[in-house]
Design an enzyme around this catalytic site. Structure first.
Site, PDB file in Angstrom:
ATOM      1  N   ASP A 166       2.458   3.523   2.659  1.00 20.91           N
ATOM      2  CA  ASP A 166       1.356   4.452   2.381  1.00 20.91           C
ATOM      3  C   ASP A 166       1.859   5.781   1.805  1.00 20.91           C
ATOM      4  O   ASP A 166       1.560   6.108   0.669  1.00 20.91           O
ATOM      5  CB  ASP A 166       0.509   4.677   3.640  1.00 20.91           C
ATOM      6  CG  ASP A 166      -0.843   5.311   3.353  1.00 20.91           C
ATOM      7  OD1 ASP A 166      -1.230   5.389   2.177  1.00 20.91           O
ATOM      8  OD2 ASP A 166      -1.518   5.717   4.314  1.00 20.91           O
TER       9      ASP A 166
ATOM     10  N   HIS B 119       1.230   5.288  -2.302  1.00 17.06           N
ATOM     11  CA  HIS B 119       0.630   6.205  -3.296  1.00 17.06           C
ATOM     12  C   HIS B 119       1.764   6.838  -4.081  1.00 17.06           C
ATOM     13  O   HIS B 119       2.256   7.917  -3.716  1.00 17.06           O
ATOM     14  CB  HIS B 119      -0.199   7.284  -2.590  1.00 17.06           C
ATOM     15  CG  HIS B 119      -1.387   6.747  -1.864  1.00 17.06           C
ATOM     16  ND1 HIS B 119      -2.662   6.812  -2.383  1.00 17.06           N
ATOM     17  CD2 HIS B 119      -1.489   6.107  -0.681  1.00 17.06           C
ATOM     18  CE1 HIS B 119      -3.513   6.243  -1.526  1.00 17.06           C
ATOM     19  NE2 HIS B 119      -2.815   5.802  -0.482  1.00 17.06           N
TER      20      HIS B 119
ATOM     21  N   HIS C 235      -9.717   1.895   0.360  1.00 14.87           N
ATOM     22  CA  HIS C 235      -9.472   2.640   1.602  1.00 14.87           C
ATOM     23  C   HIS C 235     -10.799   2.632   2.366  1.00 14.87           C
ATOM     24  O   HIS C 235     -11.791   3.158   1.863  1.00 14.87           O
ATOM     25  CB  HIS C 235      -9.093   4.083   1.292  1.00 14.87           C
ATOM     26  CG  HIS C 235      -7.692   4.256   0.800  1.00 14.87           C
ATOM     27  ND1 HIS C 235      -7.228   3.640  -0.331  1.00 14.87           N
ATOM     28  CD2 HIS C 235      -6.662   4.972   1.306  1.00 14.87           C
ATOM     29  CE1 HIS C 235      -5.953   3.985  -0.507  1.00 14.87           C
ATOM     30  NE2 HIS C 235      -5.588   4.786   0.473  1.00 14.87           N
TER      31      HIS C 235
ATOM     32  N   HIS D 248       0.843  -1.212   0.000  1.00  7.26           N
ATOM     33  CA  HIS D 248       0.000   0.000   0.000  1.00  7.26           C
ATOM     34  C   HIS D 248       0.868   1.248   0.000  1.00  7.26           C
ATOM     35  O   HIS D 248       1.434   1.639   1.016  1.00  7.26           O
ATOM     36  CB  HIS D 248      -0.908  -0.014   1.246  1.00  7.26           C
ATOM     37  CG  HIS D 248      -1.961   1.049   1.247  1.00  7.26           C
ATOM     38  ND1 HIS D 248      -3.305   0.776   1.315  1.00  7.26           N
ATOM     39  CD2 HIS D 248      -1.860   2.410   1.185  1.00  7.26           C
ATOM     40  CE1 HIS D 248      -3.994   1.915   1.312  1.00  7.26           C
ATOM     41  NE2 HIS D 248      -3.132   2.918   1.232  1.00  7.26           N
TER      42      HIS D 248
ATOM     43  N   GLN E 177     -10.242   8.859  -4.842  1.00  7.90           N
ATOM     44  CA  GLN E 177     -10.127   9.511  -3.528  1.00  7.90           C
ATOM     45  C   GLN E 177     -11.220  10.543  -3.273  1.00  7.90           C
ATOM     46  O   GLN E 177     -11.590  10.806  -2.139  1.00  7.90           O
ATOM     47  CB  GLN E 177      -8.760  10.186  -3.411  1.00  7.90           C
ATOM     48  CG  GLN E 177      -8.562  10.874  -2.081  1.00  7.90           C
ATOM     49  CD  GLN E 177      -7.139  11.376  -1.930  1.00  7.90           C
ATOM     50  OE1 GLN E 177      -6.307  10.721  -1.344  1.00  7.90           O
ATOM     51  NE2 GLN E 177      -6.875  12.532  -2.469  1.00  7.90           N
TER      52      GLN E 177
ATOM     53  N   GLU F 279     -11.289   5.380   7.014  1.00 10.69           N
ATOM     54  CA  GLU F 279     -10.041   5.975   7.527  1.00 10.69           C
ATOM     55  C   GLU F 279     -10.399   7.204   8.352  1.00 10.69           C
ATOM     56  O   GLU F 279     -10.223   8.353   7.939  1.00 10.69           O
ATOM     57  CB  GLU F 279      -9.095   6.342   6.371  1.00 10.69           C
ATOM     58  CG  GLU F 279      -7.726   6.765   6.873  1.00 10.69           C
ATOM     59  CD  GLU F 279      -6.740   7.106   5.770  1.00 10.69           C
ATOM     60  OE1 GLU F 279      -7.115   7.015   4.578  1.00 10.69           O
ATOM     61  OE2 GLU F 279      -5.595   7.469   6.092  1.00 10.69           O
TER      62      GLU F 279
HETATM   63 ZN   LIG Z   1      -3.565   5.051   1.401  1.00 11.24          ZN
END
Ligand SMILES: [Zn+2]
Length: 419
Positions: free
Chosen positions: A309, A58, A210, A56, A152, A213
């Site tokens: 992440d 980005h 995701h 995981h 997102q 969170e």
């Molecule tokens: Zn993430």
């Protein structure tokens, strides 16, 4: 062409071993291989482990904090807002350059396989994806990258995202991502998840979202995701990242959800570095740690891994270097893995457990498997975390892809000079 690593210490196996790598795979693992290889390395009794898998990250957003305004509140919502402006001016070259630097950082720290989420939304269109795809292509000799189409900004509240998600899967994204909590209503969150399943089924792809969170215990999309996974017969093909809210549920509801997650065979990924930094910002004291219920999930038989992440992005602006030993050490503290066998479990999370999520099976230093291994400058896994051991040599499919050296020396003096 073959390579032999001599005098390797292998976790859980007695004595020292010679490891022959040939045609990308482990060919022989014996106490003493008599033949000479074309290339040889001496592990000198140090620990040889599988390479690490980061499930995981980005890669489109890494290193972005170097060029945007700071995240003053330190929250997830401000991190997302700051990135809107930057995303408008993304160029493919900019994404390629930052993603490539992060891939090199990861490889230098012994990680050869990564799963990257990539933003897909009307703000940046498909530019982030094109950039990360190009970086992955250029770096393909040292690392393998799988891509997740990540909405997102939401799907239902973000007009045009559905079409972009479909296009990103056509372009070659491996997995369908999601962020169902980032919708206006719970009904929209459910519709978001439903759309992701339809898209995943159309492309026979896995799902990696995701999920929840937030510290808000009212965030309950994990329950719907797990139930949907079972109803759709998608057991074993769904991964849920973050799931911070699970820690804020009462114990009765949490137990029900963990049971459902186990039944759905959902893989769970915790991201301790980012979530320790982002969560609990509205708490005052006591401040929650922001991580999901790692130990309880593992005790229930759920496959749990962890990821880097973020590397210097708006969510995690100052830290991160693609070092899973560093992230694992943070996890040991945050989730209280202190016993020797517990620390070994954390190592398993960044190797076997993450490899399972990546789809890299069979995995490990076994004859016939892909020859991906690290020589660490220590003799135990516990010391590897304690010292964030230098990765002396990193091999991917039998070829050396990184090496490092770290030496320090104490200089003694016959006469003492006091300050
Ligand atoms: Zn993430």
């Amino acid at each position: 062409m073959n390579t032999i690593i001599r005098n390797a210490l292998l976790s859980g196996r007695e004595g020292l071993w010679d490891i022959e790598m040939k045609e990308g795979k482990f060919a022989r693992i014996e106490h003493d291989i008599p033949d000479k290889a074309e290339t040889e390395y001496d592990a000198k009794g140090k620990l040889v482990t599988p390479t690490f898998v980061d499930p995981h990250i980005h890669l489109d957003k890494v290193l972005i904090s170097e060029v945007v305004r700071p995240n003053v509140s330190g929250t997830l919502s401000e991190a997302i807002e700051i990135i809107w402006d930057k995303k408008c001016d993304y160029t493919i070259d900019d994404v390629v350059e930052r993603a490539s630097r992060a891939i090199e950082m990861s490889v230098s720290h012994g990680t050869t396989h990564l799963i990257s989420h990539v933003d897909i939304d009307p703000i940046c269109g498909l530019k982030a994806l094109e950039g990360v795809m190009e970086a992955a292509r250029r770096m393909s000799d040292i690392a393998e990258i799988r891509l997740v189409a990540f909405p997102q900004e939401g799907i239902i509240q973000s007009q045009g995202t559905r079409e972009l998600m479909i296009e990103s899967m056509r372009m070659g994204c491996h997995r369908v991502g999601g962020m169902p909590y980032n919708e206006m209503t719970y009904d929209d969150s459910k519709e978001h998840i439903d759309f992701c399943f339809e898209l995943a089924k159309d492309f026979n792809a896995d799902i990696d979202m995701h999920v929840d969170e937030t510290d808000d215990p009212n965030a309950q999309t994990l329950q719907y995701l797990a139930a949907k996974t079972i109803k759709e017969g998608y057991q074993g093909r769904v991964t849920a990242g973050h799931t911070c809210a699970l820690s804020s549920y009462n114990d009765y509801y949490a137990a029900k959800i963990i049971d459902l997650v186990a039944k759905a065979k959902i893989n769970m990924i915790t991201n301790p570095a980012t979530n320790l930094m982002l969560e609990g910002r509205r708490d005052g004291y006591p401040t929650r740690r922001g991580l999901t219920r790692v130990k309880q999930l593992m005790e229930a038989g759920v496959n749990v891994a962890f990821g880097q992440d973020c590397i210097k992005d708006t969510f995690y602006p100052t830290f991160g270097q693609g070092d899973l030993l560093e992230v694992g050490m943070l996890l040991c503290h945050a989730a209280q893995f202190s016993m020797s066998d517990e620390v070994e479990k954390v190592f398993g999370m960044m190797t076997e457990n993450a490899a399972k999520i990546y789809g890299l099976e069979p995995f490990g230093i076994v004859e016939g498997n892909w020859a991906c291994c690290n020589i660490l400058d220590v003799t135990t896994i516990q010391e590897a975390f304690r010292t964030r051991a230098p990765r002396l040599y990193v091999f991917k499919t039998g070829r050396l892809v990184a090496k490092s050296r770290q030496e320090s020396e104490i200089i003694r003096h016959p006469a003492v000079v006091k300050s």
